[in-house]
Design a protein around this motif. Structure first.
Motif, PDB file in Angstrom:
ATOM      1  N   THR A   1      24.048  28.036  29.230  1.00 47.19           N
ATOM      2  CA  THR A   1      23.204  28.749  29.857  1.00 47.19           C
ATOM      3  C   THR A   1      23.466  28.269  31.322  1.00 47.19           C
ATOM      4  OG1 THR A   1      20.983  29.508  30.311  1.00 47.19           O
ATOM      5  CG2 THR A   1      21.191  27.562  29.267  1.00 47.19           C
ATOM      6  N   HIS A   2      23.182  28.772  32.266  1.00 51.31           N
ATOM      7  CA  HIS A   2      22.827  28.347  33.762  1.00 51.31           C
ATOM      8  C   HIS A   2      21.224  28.391  33.875  1.00 51.31           C
ATOM      9  CE1 HIS A   2      26.899  28.074  34.853  1.00 51.31           C
ATOM     10  NE2 HIS A   2      27.179  29.100  34.370  1.00 51.31           N
ATOM     11  N   TYR A   3      20.426  28.682  33.192  1.00 50.76           N
ATOM     12  CA  TYR A   3      19.148  28.769  33.406  1.00 50.76           C
ATOM     13  C   TYR A   3      18.680  27.347  32.819  1.00 50.76           C
ATOM     14  CZ  TYR A   3      19.354  33.671  34.048  1.00 50.76           C
ATOM     15  OH  TYR A   3      19.794  34.988  34.498  1.00 50.76           O
ATOM     16  N   MET A   4      17.949  26.510  33.812  1.00 52.75           N
ATOM     17  CA  MET A   4      17.765  25.198  33.560  1.00 52.75           C
ATOM     18  C   MET A   4      16.549  25.206  32.700  1.00 52.75           C
ATOM     19  SD  MET A   4      19.763  23.085  34.538  1.00 52.75           S
ATOM     20  CE  MET A   4      21.455  24.033  34.901  1.00 52.75           C
ATOM     21  N   ASP A   5      15.496  26.471  32.876  1.00 56.37           N
ATOM     22  CA  ASP A   5      14.403  26.366  32.178  1.00 56.37           C
ATOM     23  C   ASP A   5      14.434  26.486  30.725  1.00 56.37           C
ATOM     24  OD1 ASP A   5      15.214  28.793  32.916  1.00 56.37           O
ATOM     25  OD2 ASP A   5      13.036  29.770  33.060  1.00 56.37           O
ATOM     26  N   GLU A   6      15.436  27.265  30.537  1.00 55.38           N
ATOM     27  CA  GLU A   6      16.006  27.945  29.238  1.00 55.38           C
ATOM     28  C   GLU A   6      16.430  26.865  28.447  1.00 55.38           C
ATOM     29  OE1 GLU A   6      17.834  31.674  28.800  1.00 55.38           O
ATOM     30  OE2 GLU A   6      19.449  30.897  27.913  1.00 55.38           O
ATOM     31  N   ALA A   7      17.129  25.806  29.262  1.00 55.58           N
ATOM     32  CA  ALA A   7      17.777  24.515  28.447  1.00 55.58           C
ATOM     33  C   ALA A   7      16.626  23.867  28.055  1.00 55.58           C
ATOM     34  CB  ALA A   7      18.448  23.834  29.249  1.00 55.58           C
ATOM     35  N   GLU A   8      15.652  23.762  28.974  1.00 57.49           N
ATOM     36  CA  GLU A   8      14.493  22.871  29.015  1.00 57.49           C
ATOM     37  C   GLU A   8      13.662  23.212  27.816  1.00 57.49           C
ATOM     38  OE1 GLU A   8      13.179  21.725  32.560  1.00 57.49           O
ATOM     39  OE2 GLU A   8      11.997  19.613  31.691  1.00 57.49           O
ATOM     40  N   ALA A   9      13.409  24.568  27.490  1.00 52.72           N
ATOM     41  CA  ALA A   9      12.601  25.172  26.624  1.00 52.72           C
ATOM     42  C   ALA A   9      13.163  25.422  25.073  1.00 52.72           C
ATOM     43  CB  ALA A   9      12.038  26.558  26.919  1.00 52.72           C
ATOM     44  N   LEU A  10      14.440  25.355  25.172  1.00 55.69           N
ATOM     45  CA  LEU A  10      14.896  25.864  23.864  1.00 55.69           C
ATOM     46  C   LEU A  10      15.662  24.491  23.263  1.00 55.69           C
ATOM     47  CD1 LEU A  10      16.991  29.048  23.966  1.00 55.69           C
ATOM     48  CD2 LEU A  10      15.316  28.665  22.511  1.00 55.69           C
ATOM     49  N   SER A  11      16.248  23.864  23.756  1.00 54.28           N
ATOM     50  CA  SER A  11      17.261  22.860  23.339  1.00 54.28           C
ATOM     51  C   SER A  11      16.571  21.470  22.601  1.00 54.28           C
ATOM     52  CB  SER A  11      18.050  22.022  24.435  1.00 54.28           C
ATOM     53  OG  SER A  11      18.406  22.972  25.453  1.00 54.28           O
ATOM     54  N   ASP A  12      16.980  21.150  21.410  1.00 51.97           N
ATOM     55  CA  ASP A  12      16.632  19.745  20.849  1.00 51.97           C
ATOM     56  C   ASP A  12      17.546  18.808  21.602  1.00 51.97           C
ATOM     57  OD1 ASP A  12      15.167  20.610  18.674  1.00 51.97           O
ATOM     58  OD2 ASP A  12      17.010  21.805  18.033  1.00 51.97           O
ATOM     59  N   ASN A  13      18.826  18.981  21.829  1.00 54.35           N
ATOM     60  CA  ASN A  13      19.685  18.253  22.615  1.00 54.35           C
ATOM     61  C   ASN A  13      20.433  18.972  23.593  1.00 54.35           C
ATOM     62  OD1 ASN A  13      19.732  15.110  21.790  1.00 54.35           O
ATOM     63  ND2 ASN A  13      19.636  16.263  19.917  1.00 54.35           N
ATOM     64  N   LEU A  14      21.199  18.411  24.625  1.00 50.77           N
ATOM     65  CA  LEU A  14      21.877  18.980  25.352  1.00 50.77           C
ATOM     66  C   LEU A  14      22.884  18.165  26.244  1.00 50.77           C
ATOM     67  CD1 LEU A  14      20.976  18.296  28.646  1.00 50.77           C
ATOM     68  CD2 LEU A  14      18.948  19.584  28.192  1.00 50.77           C
ATOM     69  N   VAL A  15      24.026  18.784  26.712  1.00 50.77           N
ATOM     70  CA  VAL A  15      25.060  18.062  27.436  1.00 50.77           C
ATOM     71  C   VAL A  15      25.084  18.647  28.886  1.00 50.77           C
ATOM     72  CG1 VAL A  15      26.466  16.765  25.625  1.00 50.77           C
ATOM     73  CG2 VAL A  15      26.775  19.049  26.542  1.00 50.77           C
ATOM     74  N   ILE A  16      25.506  17.753  29.876  1.00 48.54           N
ATOM     75  CA  ILE A  16      25.774  18.444  31.266  1.00 48.54           C
ATOM     76  C   ILE A  16      27.446  17.952  31.258  1.00 48.54           C
ATOM     77  CG2 ILE A  16      25.512  18.211  33.528  1.00 48.54           C
ATOM     78  CD1 ILE A  16      22.694  17.335  33.199  1.00 48.54           C
ATOM     79  N   ILE A  17      28.233  19.146  31.430  1.00 52.00           N
ATOM     80  CA  ILE A  17      29.501  18.815  31.499  1.00 52.00           C
ATOM     81  C   ILE A  17      29.876  19.140  32.925  1.00 52.00           C
ATOM     82  CG2 ILE A  17      31.829  19.673  30.942  1.00 52.00           C
ATOM     83  CD1 ILE A  17      30.906  19.694  28.094  1.00 52.00           C
ATOM     84  N   ASP A  18      30.842  18.239  33.559  1.00 57.25           N
ATOM     85  CA  ASP A  18      31.307  18.482  34.900  1.00 57.25           C
ATOM     86  C   ASP A  18      32.686  18.158  34.959  1.00 57.25           C
ATOM     87  OD1 ASP A  18      30.666  18.863  37.574  1.00 57.25           O
ATOM     88  OD2 ASP A  18      30.893  16.778  37.811  1.00 57.25           O
ATOM     89  N   LYS A  19      33.555  19.028  35.265  1.00 60.29           N
ATOM     90  CA  LYS A  19      34.942  18.819  35.452  1.00 60.29           C
ATOM     91  C   LYS A  19      35.408  18.454  34.262  1.00 60.29           C
ATOM     92  CE  LYS A  19      34.516  17.817  40.516  1.00 60.29           C
ATOM     93  NZ  LYS A  19      33.590  16.976  40.462  1.00 60.29           N
TER      94      LYS A  19
END
Ligand SMILES: Nc1ncnc2c1ncn2[C@@H]1O[C@H](COP(=O)(O)OP(=O)(O)OP(=O)(O)O)[C@@H](O)[C@H]1O
Ligand SMILES: [Mg+2]
Length: 307
Positions: free
Chosen positions: A193-211
């Motif tokens: 997702t590109h919605y940070m609020d969505e990631a914050e509300a939904l995820s148990d865990n997340l990664v940020i990928i860059d290049k």
């Protein structure tokens, strides 16, 4: 138990100058909602395509639901479902046709598929339009049809590549609710997702990928906490120049408004000076949005230096 494990996973597309994925190590526990964040072109879709057996990696390994996603692709396909990015509905099928088709193609028996299709349509509030031509639907409704296609399959793991793109705020929450309910039934959900609020509300865990590289991972809370030196944000509305603010922390300026990401001490000092000057400021803990801009924006700056 792990639903997915990637080790040193890399992918370089033919003729590409740099890898789309560059040594990604990633673990997803089963029964979780796991989110991948990253700028356009970071490598999220590439990862999902490899994890869903649609694309071969250049090197590294990836195991999904205990199966090798390269060597055991055929077996794996029966256990996963995927909502691709930019999927489109097909003329002249109705929403019901779409959902039914996706279930029947997985080998589900007709009566069961019909029951589940109705449920998926109800869950995403599509019952009213279930039997109309999909071409007549608005963009957001079409997107809900696409999500509905993956919602009631028997897959143990569901990949959703930007499921809430184009959805209004209420429809997005509807999708969140459904994903949370799915999780409660024991399924694993991996989404981008590109919605940070969505990631914050939904995820148990997340990664940020860059290049193509993982630059941050953990729970939304721990990812935020990892930048303790910038755990506080101060929005400065007037009476300061960007240059002055650099002394207090990391300044992000957009459209003439300044946001300073800083630690408690920096916020206090800036607060004191603001009071002396009679400036308007607002102090709050950082959000995932700030952390994303901080982490990914920082790598952008380094790149500018490298030329
Ligand atoms: N089929 C392809 N052939 C060549 N290069 C590709 C191909 N697909 C993607 N790329 C490149 O690989 C990189 C990663 O792309 P990818 O689609 O995985 O990014 P993404 O994180 O999903 O971005 P977005 O948020 O825009 O969907 C980009 O540089 C992209 O241009
Ligand atoms: Mg993508």
């Amino acid at each position: 138990m792990l639903a997915l494990q990637a080790r040193a996973l890399s992918k370089t597309y033919r003729k590409a100058k740099r890898p789309a994925l560059d040594g990604v190590d990633l673990d997803v526990a089963s029964g979780q909602i796991f989110t991948m964040l990253g700028r356009n072109g970071a490598g999220k879709t590439t990862f999902l395509r490899i994890a869903s057996t649609q694309l071969l990696p250049s090197s590294g390994s990836i195991t999904v639901l205990g199966l090798d996603a390269v060597k055991q692709a055929k077996e794996l396909r029966e256990k996963i479902a995927m909502t691709p990015q930019e999927a489109e509905t097909v003329y002249p099928l109705t929403p019901r046709d779409h959902v039914l088709l996706s279930l029947r193609m997985r080998g589900m028996e007709k009566a069961e598929a019909e029951k589940r299709a109705q449920r998926a349509l109800d869950d995403l509030e599509l019952s009213d339009v279930a039997d109309t031509n999909s071409d007549w639907l608005s963009g957001g409704l079409k997107q809900r049809v696409i999500v509905a296609m993956a919602l009631r399959t028997d897959a143990e793991l569901i990949y959703l590549d930007e499921p809430s793109i184009g959805l209004d705020p209420l429809s997005r929450r509807k999708v969140w609710d459904q994903l949370t309910l799915l999780k409660k039934t024991g399924k694993t959900i991996i989404l981008t997702t590109h919605y940070m609020d969505e990631a914050e509300a939904l995820s148990d865990n997340l990664v940020i990928i860059d290049k193509g590289k993982v630059v941050a991972s953990g729970t939304p809370r721990s990812v935020k906490a990892a930048v303790t030196s910038r755990a506080t944000r101060v929005d400065v509305f007037d009476k300061f120049t960007q240059n002055e603010l650099e002394a207090y922390g990391h300044v992000v300026s957009i459209a003439g408004r300044h946001r300073v990401l800083t630690d408690a001490d920096g916020a206090r000092k800036l607060g004191d000076t603001a009071v002396e000057r009679g400036a308007s400021i607002a102090i709050a803990p950082v959000t995932l949005d700030d952390v994303f801009v901080d982490i990914v924006g920082e790598s952008e700056k380094e790149e500018e230096h490298e030329g």
